[in-house]
Design a protein around this motif. Structure first.
Motif: not given
Length: 446
Positions: A164-171, A101-106, A46-48
């Motif tokens: 946003v992309l960096k935050r996604g990379e961290a997650i 993002v809602e699914v990835l970051d509940p 989902a993050l990808s």
């Protein structure tokens, strides 16, 4: 010390329940780590997807701005259509990013509200450019498009997208670490399960070997008891046979000595009466009748004595005694009895057993066989003496001998008391063949 401790634990009755409990616990851990790994992988996918959608949004925004500038410059309808398609695509992709993002970051650790506001503001600016160009205010649209504020807004959008992309990379990195931890736990659980399985198999094999050993010992013990009791029963049966033959011999001797003496005295008295001259003729007739009855009694006595203890066997030997026995049987049965008798070496007791075997077999032929012929054979093949009686009668099923018929059992007891072997071969309609093998008499060296 460790080995003895393990063996001591293995002998307890709780070892298998403990192993089963541990196995269930490891299976539960493995299942839990599997579910966690599956969830982690789904989040990674989902993050990808979210990163791809974010990149597509930024690309659509860039395409929309390029199409708007092209329309301002040329006023061509195709550029306007391209602009509208890019804006529509950007809006659709942006909604997908929000859902992912809602699914990835509940837990809502970061928000897209600022990015959405900037996107809406930038799209509104682009719409204003296009509207001005469409209304013929081309110079105004060009001025707005080349304004420094527009470039700053676009740069801010790119910066927000990068955030946003960096935050996604961290997650994603955190998700990857969690996945590796789950895989490590699963690996350890599998190793533990394998170790427990090997331990359980080793304990099972040990218990199986112990059970086999105990079973073998019990089998040996029971076999030894059976052998001992069989030997004791055989010896007892042999003793009973010997005791019965001894008793028969004693009774035969007493009949011969006591009753024979009485019969002889009576014969002498009758002879004296015959020499008396004054005896009437009627009395002489009575004396003749008494003498006839006396002779019949003597014959019965001899027959009983011969049945109890065959004098022919003691006086003439085994072969002449068997010949006389077979001749008498042939006369009584009215059928031929074929004899093939060879000299053999047997002890006195074994000779008596061979004689009794033939005698009992001929008695059975007369009672049950309804035979037309009988064959009697005596032969020697070192180290055995073979005694055989065969008839062509109606035969019988050797597995279903009627109760109360103990002659065959008596034969077997007699033969086995001399360490011999007895086989009875018969079937309905196929006659009967009784074969005994007795050990030869051993001759002591001179």
């Amino acid at each position: 010390m460790i080995k003895s401790s393990i063996e001591r634990v293995a002998r307890t009755r709780y070892v298998m329940p403990i192993i089963v409990t541990l196995a269930i616990a490891i299976i539960a851990i493995t299942e839990s780590t599997y579910q966690h790994s599956r969830t982690t992988l789904e989040q990674g996918v989902a993050l990808s997807d979210a990163r791809l959608e974010a990149s597509r949004t930024l690309q659509s925004l860039t395409d929309a701005e390029a199409a708007a500038r092209a329309y301002i410059a040329s006023g061509h309808p195709d550029d306007l259509a391209t602009y509208r398609e890019a804006v529509a695509d950007m809006q659709a992709v942006r909604q997908g990013v929000v859902k992912l993002v809602e699914v990835l970051d509940p837990g809502r650790t970061f928000s897209l509200s600022g990015l959405n506001e900037q996107l809406d503001a930038h799209v509104a600016t682009l719409d204003e450019w296009v509207r001005a160009a469409a209304q013929g205010r081309k110079a105004q649209a060009q001025t707005q498009a080349s304004a420094h504020q527009s470039r700053q807004r676009y740069a801010a959008l790119r910066t927000e997208f990068e955030t946003v992309l960096k935050r996604g990379e961290a997650i994603q990195k955190s998700t990857r670490v969690s996945l590796f931890d789950a895989m490590l736990i699963n690996r350890l659980a599998l190793h533990g399960l394998v170790v427990l399985a090997v331990l359980a198999l080793a304990l099972f094999m040990r218990q199986l070997r112990e059970s086999d050993r105990r079973e073998a010992q019990e089998h040996e013990r029971l076999s030894a008891q059976v052998t001992l009791r069989t030997t004791a029963l055989r010896n007892l049966a042999g003793h009973h046979v010997s005791a019965r033959e001894d008793e028969r011999s004693r009774v035969a001797r007493e009949l011969h000595d006591e009753l024979g003496g009485l019969f002889t005295a009576m014969k002498l008295e009758i002879a004296r009466l015959r020499r008396v001259t004054e005896v009437p003729d009627a009395a002489l007739e009575r004396i003749a009748g008494i003498e006839q009855r006396l002779n019949e009694g003597i014959a019965v006595k001899r027959r009983i004595i011969e049945h109890l203890r065959p004098s022919s066997l003691d006086q003439l030997g085994l072969i002449p005694a068997l010949e006389m026995l077979c001749q008498n049987a042939a006369g009584g049965l009215g059928i031929p009895v074929h004899m093939q008798l060879s000299p053999v070496e047997l002890t006195k007791d074994a000779e008596l057993t061979a004689y009794r075997l033939v005698q009992e077999s001929l008695t059975n032929v007369s009672k049950y066989a309804q035979a037309r012929q009988v064959w009697v054979e005596l032969a020697q093949t070192s180290p055995w003496v073979r005694v055989s009686v065969r008839d062509d009668g109606r035969g019988f099923d050797t597995e279903t001998v009627p109760a109360g018929h103990h002659g065959l059992l008596g034969m077997r007891v007699r033969v086995e008391s001399h360490a011999g072997k007895l086989d009875i071969i018969s079937a309905p309609g196929l006659g009967t063949h009784v074969v005994a093998e007795l050990p030869m008499r051993t001759v002591a060296p001179a």
